[in-house]
Design an enzyme around this catalytic site. Structure first.
Site, PDB file in Angstrom:
ATOM      1  N   HIS A 166       0.833  -1.216   0.000  1.00 21.29           N
ATOM      2  CA  HIS A 166       0.000   0.000   0.000  1.00 21.29           C
ATOM      3  C   HIS A 166       0.869   1.269   0.000  1.00 21.29           C
ATOM      4  CE1 HIS A 166      -3.100  -2.971   0.718  1.00 21.29           C
ATOM      5  NE2 HIS A 166      -2.303  -3.469   1.644  1.00 21.29           N
ATOM      6  N   GLU A 308       2.131 -11.641   5.535  1.00 22.93           N
ATOM      7  CA  GLU A 308       1.134 -10.979   6.390  1.00 22.93           C
ATOM      8  C   GLU A 308       1.708 -11.096   7.795  1.00 22.93           C
ATOM      9  OE1 GLU A 308      -1.383  -9.271   5.440  1.00 22.93           O
ATOM     10  OE2 GLU A 308      -2.214 -10.116   3.586  1.00 22.93           O
TER      11      GLU A 308
END
Ligand SMILES: [Zn+2]
Length: 350
Positions: A166, A308
């Site tokens: 992101h 993650e």
């Protein structure tokens, strides 16, 4: 939180007027040529279809076991020179021209892999009497050379691309106490960079501040993610690691996981090593290694994994992700994982 691939894309291009689409017009030939770009080693394959009158072209990419690019040419039926094309390349498995409904024709290009929208272009050109050129449809396919990467012991002399997930206009997940995924991924990535450089690796971050990687503000998800993949292409990287934080509706969801796409012989090995490293150093629950078709792991041509690190939606893990101590632990885990990955295998073709 991750973005998905847009696998179906339709583009309509046309200059022809409805009145010009006479059924009597024909496609007379298919020509092709290869153009090499000496700067980046890429190649362009150009197919040109000649027509006796103005036509329009509609392009559809169909993903599947054998992905296909289908170009429907309206306003012309196949002539004697429009049919099978004896053309094969690393990317193109076959080209066949055939008749389509409503006085149209279709060229079907069978491919060895899925195409990104940036990898092809279809357009029509008008008759050019001065240069004795007929009405025609042009199909350009851009072939990026096969990636070369090294898998040998040691981090020295390796080129490692770290992708902080992101950034800029895209905050990623936001924790219950307003911690942003884009900030956490950047903080961890910078720590990974520092540690890897101490060990002699050459490290490139896809972004080193809070920004979108694709230049401009209105990129599609695919463009933004491809821009990250392109960093690895440009740098001729050996490995690509995308750093993220997980999120779930269930706030008790917790732990560390690693995702990969099995496209080289080394993706799984990389994911396993990173997962082991992060769980050992970070101390969170082991949520395992999983196969997935995420854009960056699928489209990067080199071994790649998406980590993650922890759940930002879990208040306890959100606090950890926001703390320099845990960021450092996870960074150490990622670096240990990379070291293990390179030491456990010899191979690659660089
Ligand atoms: Zn994410």
């Amino acid at each position: 939180m991750l973005r998905k691939i847009v696998c179906l894309l339709m583009i309509f291009i046309g200059l022809g007027l409805p009145g010009a689409e006479a059924a009597s017009s024909e496609l007379t030939s298919i020509r092709w040529s290869v153009h090499n770009n000496k700067n980046d080693g890429s190649r362009m394959l150009r197919l040109v279809i000649d027509a006796t009158a103005p036509v329009t072209a509609a392009t559809e990419f169909v993903d599947g076991a054998t992905p296909q690019l289908k170009v429907t040419i309206k306003g012309a039926i196949p002539g004697a020179g429009f049919g099978y094309v004896a053309l094969k390349s690393e990317l193109v498995q076959g080209v066949v021209g055939k008749r389509a409904p409503y006085d149209s024709s279709q060229l079907v290009i069978s491919l060895s892999r899925a195409l990104d929208p940036s990898e092809y272009k279809v357009f029509v050109l008008k008759k050019d009497p001065q240069n004795k050129k007929p009405d025609r449809v042009v199909i350009d396919l851009f072939e990026i050379p096969e990636a070369k990467f090294s898998v040998s012991p040691g981090l020295e002399d390796k080129t490692i691309v770290i992708d902080p997930g992101h950034g800029g206009s895209d905050p990623g997940a936001i924790g219950p106490n307003r911690v942003y995924e884009k900030s956490v991924t950047l903080a961890i990535a910078k720590r990974v960079e520092a540690l890897l450089e101490q060990k002699g690796a050459s490290v490139v971050l896809t972004r080193d501040n809070d920004r979108d990687v694709y230049p401009g503000t209105d990129a599609t998800d695919a463009q933004e993610l491809q821009a990250r993949v392109n960093v690895a292409v440009k740098e001729k990287a050996d490995v690509f690691v995308s750093i993220h934080a997980n999120a779930a509706v269930d706030r008790t969801a917790s732990g560390t996981a690693t995702y990969y796409t099995a496209k080289t012989a080394y993706d799984l090995r990389l994911a396993q090593a990173l997962q082991r490293g992060m769980v050992l150093a970070g101390g969170l629950e082991d949520d395992g290694v999983r196969q997935a078709g995420f854009y960056v792991t699928k489209r990067s041509r080199i071994p790649a994994a998406l980590v993650e690190t922890a759940f930002l939606s879990n208040p306890r893990e959100e606090q950890l992700l926001n703390s320099p101590a845990f960021q450092q632990k996870i960074a150490v885990g990622i670096v240990n994982g990379l070291e293990e990955y390179f030491s456990s295998a010899t191979g690659g073709d660089k």
